[in-house]
Design an enzyme around this catalytic site. Structure first.
Site, PDB file in Angstrom:
ATOM      1  N   GLU A  43       0.882  -1.200   0.087  1.00 33.08           N
ATOM      2  CA  GLU A  43       0.048   0.275  -0.079  1.00 33.08           C
ATOM      3  C   GLU A  43       0.916   1.372  -0.131  1.00 33.08           C
ATOM      4  OE1 GLU A  43      -2.742   2.436   2.944  1.00 33.08           O
ATOM      5  OE2 GLU A  43      -2.555   0.404   3.398  1.00 33.08           O
ATOM      6  N   ARG A  47       0.732  10.271   1.189  1.00 34.08           N
ATOM      7  CA  ARG A  47       1.101  11.272   2.192  1.00 34.08           C
ATOM      8  C   ARG A  47       2.264  11.953   1.734  1.00 34.08           C
ATOM      9  NH1 ARG A  47       1.120   7.033   7.411  1.00 34.08           N
ATOM     10  NH2 ARG A  47      -1.029   6.488   7.242  1.00 34.08           N
ATOM     11  N   LYS A 131     -11.477  -1.163   6.332  1.00 31.09           N
ATOM     12  CA  LYS A 131     -10.261  -0.983   7.107  1.00 31.09           C
ATOM     13  C   LYS A 131     -10.648  -0.368   8.525  1.00 31.09           C
ATOM     14  CE  LYS A 131      -5.871   1.779   6.691  1.00 31.09           C
ATOM     15  NZ  LYS A 131      -4.967   2.519   5.856  1.00 31.09           N
TER      16      LYS A 131
END
Length: 215
Positions: A43, A47, A131
């Site tokens: 993943e 960011r 999630k």
């Protein structure tokens, strides 16, 4: 919005490294290091501005690695990560517009949840894999056990506060499909090109995951 979802791509690992890449050239050797450690999914988060380019590098050059996009928080980012080659996307939370964007562009998507009401809302929109984030603050293993009764059939990828010391406890739960975490791919090791150390961390996690009976 009619309930529907694009299925997740298939991969073997039950551990999903959550990755920040500061330079797209780091992505391909990182992917190979993880594969050597038995992890075939990653993943790459948004960011850092290098995230999209890093996904594109892995998708182009390491086809045996299933690359996903993390920290997808705006509707327009869904199409961006798909165009970059991401096979799925995850979000730390859940908004109607982001879910609609994922469904509109036929993108496998894992919304982030923290409460039973959010789990119900995600299920109404056709999502079955969610999630749990931040997992530790949301109640961790105890929360997942509590959700299993009234919300049977929902599965989770808990992320946040998970590491080598407790990942098996999570993976032993029947409603946990996989766990996510950043401990396998610390930014300092990535920036230093310490690929053998990352492979060792990946192998540790893989060995623990394989010792747990899969559901």
């Amino acid at each position: 919005m009619s309930p529907m979802r694009t299925p997740m791509p298939r991969f073997q690992s039950r551990v999903v490294p959550v990755i920040v890449v500061s330079d797209a050239t780091q992505a391909v050797p990182l992917a190979h290091a993880l594969l050597e450690g038995g992890i075939d999914v990653m993943e790459i988060t948004l960011r850092h501005v290098a995230g999209l380019a890093a996904m594109a590098e892995v998708a182009k050059h390491v086809p045996q690695m299933v690359v996903g996009a993390g920290t997808v928080t705006h509707p327009h980012e869904v199409q961006q990560v798909k165009d970059a080659g991401a096979a799925f996307a995850l979000s730390p939370g859940m908004t109607l517009r982001v879910m609609e964007a994922a469904q509109a562009c036929d993108m496998a998507f894992v919304p982030g949840v923290m409460t039973p009401s959010e789990v119900l809302a995600a299920r109404e929109h056709g999502f079955e894999l969610l999630k749990l984030f931040p997992a530790a603050q949301a109640g961790g293993v105890g929360m997942l056990k509590a959700l299993a009764g009234p919300l049977a059939g929902m599965r989770f990828c808990p992320t946040g506060g998970i590491g080598l010391d407790n990942m098996a406890e999570y993976l032993n739960l029947p409603n946990v499909a996989m766990v996510g975490g950043s401990w396998i791919t610390p930014l300092t090791l990535i920036e230093q090109g310490q690929w053998s150390r990352i492979t060792a961390l990946a192998r540790q996690a893989t060995d623990i995951a394989q010792s747990v009976t899969p559901f």
